[in-house]
Design a protein around this motif. Structure first.
Motif, PDB file in Angstrom:
ATOM      1  N   SER A 255      -6.925  41.965  34.536  1.00 53.02           N
ATOM      2  CA  SER A 255      -5.915  40.596  35.065  1.00 53.02           C
ATOM      3  C   SER A 255      -5.343  40.770  36.554  1.00 53.02           C
ATOM      4  CB  SER A 255      -5.284  40.222  34.257  1.00 53.02           C
ATOM      5  OG  SER A 255      -4.106  41.620  34.001  1.00 53.02           O
ATOM      6  N   PHE A 256      -5.570  41.333  37.155  1.00 45.54           N
ATOM      7  CA  PHE A 256      -4.325  41.738  38.266  1.00 45.54           C
ATOM      8  C   PHE A 256      -5.492  41.204  39.590  1.00 45.54           C
ATOM      9  CE2 PHE A 256      -1.903  45.722  37.037  1.00 45.54           C
ATOM     10  CZ  PHE A 256      -1.650  45.957  35.931  1.00 45.54           C
ATOM     11  N   ILE A 257      -4.973  40.030  39.671  1.00 41.69           N
ATOM     12  CA  ILE A 257      -5.682  39.180  40.433  1.00 41.69           C
ATOM     13  C   ILE A 257      -4.975  37.994  41.296  1.00 41.69           C
ATOM     14  CG2 ILE A 257      -7.380  36.868  40.335  1.00 41.69           C
ATOM     15  CD1 ILE A 257      -8.453  38.305  37.688  1.00 41.69           C
ATOM     16  N   TYR A 258      -4.754  38.185  42.150  1.00 43.10           N
ATOM     17  CA  TYR A 258      -4.002  37.007  43.177  1.00 43.10           C
ATOM     18  C   TYR A 258      -4.400  35.523  42.845  1.00 43.10           C
ATOM     19  CZ  TYR A 258      -1.285  41.415  45.202  1.00 43.10           C
ATOM     20  OH  TYR A 258      -0.577  41.944  45.923  1.00 43.10           O
ATOM     21  N   ASP A 259      -3.704  34.813  42.579  1.00 42.39           N
ATOM     22  CA  ASP A 259      -3.774  33.321  43.052  1.00 42.39           C
ATOM     23  C   ASP A 259      -4.218  33.312  44.297  1.00 42.39           C
ATOM     24  OD1 ASP A 259      -3.331  32.917  40.433  1.00 42.39           O
ATOM     25  OD2 ASP A 259      -1.698  32.232  40.565  1.00 42.39           O
ATOM     26  N   LEU A 278     -14.956  43.249  27.757  1.00 43.40           N
ATOM     27  CA  LEU A 278     -14.103  43.130  26.285  1.00 43.40           C
ATOM     28  C   LEU A 278     -14.798  42.406  25.537  1.00 43.40           C
ATOM     29  CD1 LEU A 278     -10.648  43.078  27.030  1.00 43.40           C
ATOM     30  CD2 LEU A 278     -11.623  44.870  26.171  1.00 43.40           C
ATOM     31  N   ALA A 279     -15.146  41.092  25.878  1.00 45.44           N
ATOM     32  CA  ALA A 279     -15.983  40.106  24.525  1.00 45.44           C
ATOM     33  C   ALA A 279     -17.065  39.673  25.305  1.00 45.44           C
ATOM     34  CB  ALA A 279     -14.680  38.372  24.878  1.00 45.44           C
ATOM     35  N   ASP A 280     -17.779  39.504  26.479  1.00 52.21           N
ATOM     36  CA  ASP A 280     -18.553  38.407  26.995  1.00 52.21           C
ATOM     37  C   ASP A 280     -19.888  39.723  26.468  1.00 52.21           C
ATOM     38  OD1 ASP A 280     -17.671  36.699  27.031  1.00 52.21           O
ATOM     39  OD2 ASP A 280     -17.623  37.099  28.788  1.00 52.21           O
ATOM     40  N   THR A 281     -20.778  39.672  26.237  1.00 54.67           N
ATOM     41  CA  THR A 281     -21.814  40.360  26.620  1.00 54.67           C
ATOM     42  C   THR A 281     -23.291  39.953  27.699  1.00 54.67           C
ATOM     43  OG1 THR A 281     -23.611  39.093  25.025  1.00 54.67           O
ATOM     44  CG2 THR A 281     -22.071  40.806  23.848  1.00 54.67           C
ATOM     45  N   GLN A 282     -22.933  39.187  28.655  1.00 58.69           N
ATOM     46  CA  GLN A 282     -23.726  38.623  29.188  1.00 58.69           C
ATOM     47  C   GLN A 282     -23.043  37.766  30.129  1.00 58.69           C
ATOM     48  OE1 GLN A 282     -27.136  38.191  29.244  1.00 58.69           O
ATOM     49  NE2 GLN A 282     -27.185  37.366  31.095  1.00 58.69           N
ATOM     50  N   LEU A 283     -23.475  38.516  32.034  1.00 60.48           N
ATOM     51  CA  LEU A 283     -23.148  38.462  32.626  1.00 60.48           C
ATOM     52  C   LEU A 283     -22.973  36.975  33.632  1.00 60.48           C
ATOM     53  CD1 LEU A 283     -23.741  41.871  34.996  1.00 60.48           C
ATOM     54  CD2 LEU A 283     -21.215  40.295  34.545  1.00 60.48           C
ATOM     55  N   PRO A 284     -22.061  36.308  34.072  1.00 60.60           N
ATOM     56  CA  PRO A 284     -22.699  35.029  34.235  1.00 60.60           C
ATOM     57  C   PRO A 284     -24.186  34.725  35.718  1.00 60.60           C
ATOM     58  CG  PRO A 284     -20.802  34.731  34.546  1.00 60.60           C
ATOM     59  CD  PRO A 284     -20.641  36.255  34.217  1.00 60.60           C
ATOM     60  N   GLU A 285     -24.454  33.477  36.183  1.00 60.64           N
ATOM     61  CA  GLU A 285     -24.857  33.937  36.892  1.00 60.64           C
ATOM     62  C   GLU A 285     -24.249  34.198  38.319  1.00 60.64           C
ATOM     63  OE1 GLU A 285     -28.285  34.106  37.563  1.00 60.64           O
ATOM     64  OE2 GLU A 285     -28.659  34.060  34.699  1.00 60.64           O
ATOM     65  N   ALA A 286     -24.937  35.413  38.947  1.00 60.71           N
ATOM     66  CA  ALA A 286     -24.048  35.555  40.388  1.00 60.71           C
ATOM     67  C   ALA A 286     -24.104  36.118  41.221  1.00 60.71           C
ATOM     68  CB  ALA A 286     -22.746  36.399  39.411  1.00 60.71           C
ATOM     69  N   ASP A 287     -24.285  36.102  42.618  1.00 55.47           N
ATOM     70  CA  ASP A 287     -24.035  37.059  43.463  1.00 55.47           C
ATOM     71  C   ASP A 287     -23.945  38.176  44.546  1.00 55.47           C
ATOM     72  OD1 ASP A 287     -26.506  34.418  44.218  1.00 55.47           O
ATOM     73  OD2 ASP A 287     -24.766  33.348  44.635  1.00 55.47           O
ATOM     74  N   ALA A 288     -22.640  38.296  43.355  1.00 53.98           N
ATOM     75  CA  ALA A 288     -21.413  39.100  43.786  1.00 53.98           C
ATOM     76  C   ALA A 288     -20.323  39.165  42.454  1.00 53.98           C
ATOM     77  CB  ALA A 288     -21.177  38.588  45.305  1.00 53.98           C
ATOM     78  N   LEU A 289     -19.968  40.400  42.214  1.00 50.39           N
ATOM     79  CA  LEU A 289     -18.820  39.984  41.347  1.00 50.39           C
ATOM     80  C   LEU A 289     -17.627  41.422  42.363  1.00 50.39           C
ATOM     81  CD1 LEU A 289     -20.739  42.219  38.598  1.00 50.39           C
ATOM     82  CD2 LEU A 289     -20.762  40.281  38.564  1.00 50.39           C
ATOM     83  N   TRP A 290     -16.605  40.584  41.658  1.00 48.52           N
ATOM     84  CA  TRP A 290     -14.990  41.342  41.477  1.00 48.52           C
ATOM     85  C   TRP A 290     -14.816  41.377  40.410  1.00 48.52           C
ATOM     86  CZ3 TRP A 290     -10.433  38.360  43.226  1.00 48.52           C
ATOM     87  CH2 TRP A 290      -9.234  38.531  43.272  1.00 48.52           C
ATOM     88  N   LEU A 291     -14.587  43.542  39.777  1.00 48.58           N
ATOM     89  CA  LEU A 291     -14.148  44.035  38.819  1.00 48.58           C
ATOM     90  C   LEU A 291     -12.205  43.962  39.295  1.00 48.58           C
ATOM     91  CD1 LEU A 291     -16.869  45.681  37.722  1.00 48.58           C
ATOM     92  CD2 LEU A 291     -16.223  43.827  36.924  1.00 48.58           C
ATOM     93  N   PRO A 292     -11.547  43.648  38.760  1.00 45.29           N
ATOM     94  CA  PRO A 292     -10.128  43.418  40.015  1.00 45.29           C
ATOM     95  C   PRO A 292      -9.328  44.578  38.526  1.00 45.29           C
ATOM     96  CG  PRO A 292     -10.067  41.680  38.294  1.00 45.29           C
ATOM     97  CD  PRO A 292     -11.720  41.959  38.170  1.00 45.29           C
ATOM     98  N   GLY A 293      -7.863  45.072  39.170  1.00 43.72           N
ATOM     99  CA  GLY A 293      -7.327  46.112  38.764  1.00 43.72           C
ATOM    100  C   GLY A 293      -6.541  45.556  37.131  1.00 43.72           C
ATOM    101  N   GLY A 294      -5.728  46.013  36.354  1.00 42.60           N
ATOM    102  CA  GLY A 294      -5.812  45.928  34.851  1.00 42.60           C
ATOM    103  C   GLY A 294      -5.585  47.075  34.127  1.00 42.60           C
ATOM    104  N   TYR A 295      -5.411  46.776  32.589  1.00 41.36           N
ATOM    105  CA  TYR A 295      -4.965  47.931  31.452  1.00 41.36           C
ATOM    106  C   TYR A 295      -6.390  48.169  31.184  1.00 41.36           C
ATOM    107  CZ  TYR A 295      -0.012  47.431  32.734  1.00 41.36           C
ATOM    108  OH  TYR A 295       1.022  46.747  33.362  1.00 41.36           O
ATOM    109  N   PRO A 296      -7.576  48.542  31.956  1.00 47.55           N
ATOM    110  CA  PRO A 296      -8.652  49.328  31.244  1.00 47.55           C
ATOM    111  C   PRO A 296      -8.051  50.109  30.265  1.00 47.55           C
ATOM    112  CG  PRO A 296      -8.839  50.403  33.533  1.00 47.55           C
ATOM    113  CD  PRO A 296      -7.693  48.809  33.364  1.00 47.55           C
ATOM    114  N   GLU A 297      -7.375  51.184  30.597  1.00 50.61           N
ATOM    115  CA  GLU A 297      -6.842  52.502  29.409  1.00 50.61           C
ATOM    116  C   GLU A 297      -6.325  51.596  28.228  1.00 50.61           C
ATOM    117  OE1 GLU A 297      -3.124  51.337  31.984  1.00 50.61           O
ATOM    118  OE2 GLU A 297      -5.292  51.355  32.363  1.00 50.61           O
ATOM    119  N   LEU A 298      -5.935  50.501  27.858  1.00 49.25           N
ATOM    120  CA  LEU A 298      -5.188  50.087  27.048  1.00 49.25           C
ATOM    121  C   LEU A 298      -6.409  49.461  26.402  1.00 49.25           C
ATOM    122  CD1 LEU A 298      -2.095  48.777  28.021  1.00 49.25           C
ATOM    123  CD2 LEU A 298      -2.393  50.925  27.282  1.00 49.25           C
TER     124      LEU A 298
END
Length: 446
Positions: A255-259, A278-298
């Motif tokens: 969720s560490f995403i600058y507006d 966390l919840a989805d099993t399918q990626l959206p149709e996309a040409d690129a991905l952004w995996l921002p920061g957050g709390y994956p350790e939790l």
């Protein structure tokens, strides 16, 4: 475009932990309850405080940082806010003069008066002495007065009031009230989405707290003086990502995403979608991905157990499509992650290596990401470490230290690092990072 005028106040303090965010949120909610449009800004590269302040004010919260974004960017954002707001609040970072540039530098640049927030528990006249020292340290800043937080009694308030000179008024004395304190965790405040109801309770109490029994006389319940804000000339954003579909991970783990970053991608023509690792099993149709920061350790166990999403990401990576992974997103791209309790879980294995949390020790600071596409202003803030990784393609350049900064890794289309990028500092480089072609690279914002 001509200058506009809007009441404005800059909340600063001698150090972190004095109550700046709590008071800024309480003020935002107080004036919002009066029917005012309140725009709040946060100094520096913070992600969590803006979430809190956005919920309190009911408006988007922008980050302002002279080094990260540049003076013209900050000037324009303040001007745009002033055109529609009844009040502008700016929350400082750390102590008043800490950092280069500091909160005081930002306030001085735009002539915004500063209110000094001080936790006065355990002192009385000394609080006045400290406030006078802060107020007189530089001649180019405007001081509105002192906000005495955590005041015990009316007698306590009177001692502070009597010790202050007429040139440094006591704006308000705010009583001790632990119910108003905002929830925290190891990297700062808890994400607003996780504690919405609890925050609403704090904001309701905070709005009453602002006009509480120890707060007389109280200048905080009146709008501060108007400040003149002028526009800046920013370069036009080219539609370099027109037709590109970018999927962004966004949930409690990421969720560490600058507006401002999201807005820039849209201004460059990108079509954005959001998904939950966390919840989805399918990626959206996309040409690129952004995996921002957050709390994956939790949420390491849940991320690990979502094998369908991990497989989706592995397939996307195998196609060589662009992926940007920042901090928590970088940890998610490693082979495994060890949480704060010592439990180890498999991650996506897009990169070789392991991540592990390390309690209170960590790294933070401003750095420039030295990407092949160009230099992008960034910052690091993490309490984890990585090991067993491949050789990096580059390192961040620290703001004021010659040692190499955070490692930057690249594997096929994946670019990963602990660094959080501020996209507006170099839109052309960001466009190239997400798959635009024939970019004419520019240096970071000045």
């Amino acid at each position: 475009m001509t200058a506009v005028h809007c009441p404005a106040l800059f909340l600063t303090a001698p150090s972190s932990g004095e109550g700046k965010t709590t008071i800024t949120a309480a003020l935002a909610r107080y004036f919002r309850d009066q029917g005012k449009v309140v725009r709040v800004f946060k100094t520096g590269p913070d992600y969590l405080d803006p979430q809190i302040l956005a919920q309190a004010s009911g408006q988007d919260v922008e980050q302002l940082d002279l080094w990260m974004a540049g003076e013209n960017y900050c000037r324009q954002k303040l001007y745009e806010a002033a055109r529609s707001a009844d009040l502008i609040l700016v929350e400082g970072a750390m102590g008043m003069f800490d950092g280069e540039p500091s909160s005081a530098d930002l306030a001085a640049r735009f002539n915004i008066p500063m209110a000094i927030v001080m936790n006065v528990k355990g002192m009385a006249q000394t609080a006045a002495a400290l406030a006078m020292g802060l107020a007189g340290y530089r001649s180019d800043i405007r001081i509105a007065g002192l906000i005495a937080n955590n005041c015990g009694t009316e007698r306590h308030a009177q001692l502070i009031r009597d010790a202050l000179p007429d040139s440094l008024p006591l704006l308000a004395t705010l009583a001790r009230d632990p119910e108003i304190a905002l929830p925290e965790r190891h990297l700062g405040l808890v994400q607003a989405a996780e504690v919405t109801d609890e925050l609403e309770h704090c904001f309701k109490l905070g709005a009453e707290w602002i006009k509480g029994p120890l707060a007389e006389p109280n200048a905080l319940t009146e709008l501060p003086a108007a400040v003149e804000f002028t526009p800046a000339e920013l370069p036009e954003v080219a539609p370099r990502l027109s037709g590109k579909r970018i999927a962004i991970a966004r949930d409690q783990a990421f969720s560490f995403i600058y507006d401002a970053n999201v807005r820039l991608l849209r201004e460059m023509g990108a079509e954005l979608s959001f998904f939950s690792p966390l919840a989805d099993t399918q990626l959206p149709e996309a040409d690129a991905l952004w995996l921002p920061g957050g709390y994956p350790e939790l949420h390491a166990r849940a991320l690990s157990e979502n094998s369908a999403m991990r497989q989706q990401l592995q397939a996307f990576h195998a196609e060589g499509k662009p992926i940007l992974a920042e901090c928590g997103g970088f940890l998610y791209c490693l082979e495994q992650l060890t949480d704060l309790e010592g439990n180890t879980y498999p991650m996506t294995a897009l990169l070789q290596g392991q991540g592990a949390m390390r309690g209170k020790r960590g790294c933070q600071g401003m750095q420039t990401a030295m990407l092949p596409e160009g230099e992008v202003q960034a910052h690091a803030h993490h309490r984890s470490r990585s090991a067993g990784t491949a050789d990096p393609i580059a390192h961040g350049r620290r703001q004021r230290h010659p040692a190499p900064g955070e490692a930057i890794y690249r594997d096929r289309g994946l670019t990963a690092s602990y660094l959080h990028l501020f996209f507006a500092s170099n839109p052309e480089a960001i466009a190239a990072l997400f798959g635009a072609e024939s970019a004419v690279f520019q240096s970071a914002a000045s």
